[in-house]
Design a protein around this motif. Structure first.
Motif, PDB file in Angstrom:
ATOM      1  N   ARG A   1       0.878  -1.170   0.000  1.00 45.25           N
ATOM      2  CA  ARG A   1       0.000   0.000   0.000  1.00 45.25           C
ATOM      3  C   ARG A   1       0.912   1.214   0.000  1.00 45.25           C
ATOM      4  N   CYS A   2       0.735   2.028  -1.004  1.00 44.62           N
ATOM      5  CA  CYS A   2       1.615   3.181  -1.171  1.00 44.62           C
ATOM      6  C   CYS A   2       1.396   4.222  -0.071  1.00 44.62           C
ATOM      7  N   ALA A   3       2.507   4.650   0.538  1.00 42.33           N
ATOM      8  CA  ALA A   3       2.430   5.647   1.618  1.00 42.33           C
ATOM      9  C   ALA A   3       2.169   7.042   1.058  1.00 42.33           C
ATOM     10  N   ARG A   4       2.503   7.253  -0.212  1.00 41.96           N
ATOM     11  CA  ARG A   4       2.341   8.583  -0.800  1.00 41.96           C
ATOM     12  C   ARG A   4       0.961   8.781  -1.415  1.00 41.96           C
ATOM     13  N   CYS A   5       0.563   7.834  -2.314  1.00 48.41           N
ATOM     14  CA  CYS A   5      -0.721   8.031  -3.005  1.00 48.41           C
ATOM     15  C   CYS A   5      -1.824   7.112  -2.495  1.00 48.41           C
ATOM     16  N   GLY A   6      -1.497   6.174  -1.586  1.00 49.08           N
ATOM     17  CA  GLY A   6      -2.516   5.349  -0.950  1.00 49.08           C
ATOM     18  C   GLY A   6      -3.062   4.224  -1.804  1.00 49.08           C
TER      19      GLY A   6
ATOM     20  N   THR B   1       8.179  -0.908  -5.472  1.00 46.13           N
ATOM     21  CA  THR B   1       8.028   0.445  -5.998  1.00 46.13           C
ATOM     22  C   THR B   1       6.617   0.642  -6.536  1.00 46.13           C
ATOM     23  N   CYS B   2       5.988   1.702  -6.118  1.00 47.42           N
ATOM     24  CA  CYS B   2       4.627   2.020  -6.545  1.00 47.42           C
ATOM     25  C   CYS B   2       4.592   2.301  -8.049  1.00 47.42           C
ATOM     26  N   PRO B   3       3.712   1.609  -8.798  1.00 48.22           N
ATOM     27  CA  PRO B   3       3.630   1.849 -10.244  1.00 48.22           C
ATOM     28  C   PRO B   3       2.947   3.177 -10.585  1.00 48.22           C
ATOM     29  N   HIS B   4       2.316   3.800  -9.586  1.00 45.47           N
ATOM     30  CA  HIS B   4       1.592   5.040  -9.839  1.00 45.47           C
ATOM     31  C   HIS B   4       2.454   6.278  -9.631  1.00 45.47           C
ATOM     32  N   CYS B   5       3.330   6.242  -8.607  1.00 51.48           N
ATOM     33  CA  CYS B   5       4.115   7.441  -8.315  1.00 51.48           C
ATOM     34  C   CYS B   5       5.592   7.160  -8.069  1.00 51.48           C
ATOM     35  N   GLY B   6       6.008   5.882  -8.024  1.00 54.10           N
ATOM     36  CA  GLY B   6       7.414   5.551  -7.880  1.00 54.10           C
ATOM     37  C   GLY B   6       7.930   5.502  -6.457  1.00 54.10           C
TER      38      GLY B   6
HETATM   39 ZN   LIG Z   1       2.114   5.672  -5.086  1.00 50.49          ZN
END
Ligand SMILES: [Zn+2]
Length: 74
Positions: A43-48, A61-66
């Motif tokens: 679960r991404c800490a930046r974009c959720g 690594t988050c595919p949405h924001c890296g």
């Molecule tokens: Zn993200």
């Protein structure tokens, strides 16, 4: 009075027993499910956003924001 205490203790033991069985099977099924999937959920800490990576990893690594995120603990 003593009979009520015995009944209460009996109920508590039964409840603990069922809880133990439930936890055991829940844990076992979950472990088997994880092995079958061979995927790690993050679960991404930046974009959720939730995402999964192939294999058992500690970081993904988050595919949405890296953003690099630690894997989810269940
Ligand atoms: Zn993200």
């Amino acid at each position: 009075m003593a009979l009520q205490v015995v009944a209460l203790v009996y109920c508590l033991i039964l409840a603990a027993l069922f809880l133990g069985i439930w936890l055991y099977y829940d844990h076992r099924d979950h472990a088997r499910f994880e092995i079958e999937r061979r995927k790690t959920t993050f679960r991404c800490a930046r974009c959720g956003k939730l995402y999964a990576a192939q294999g058992v990893l500690d970081l993904g690594t988050c595919p949405h924001c890296g953003q690099e995120n630690a894997r989810l603990q269940f």
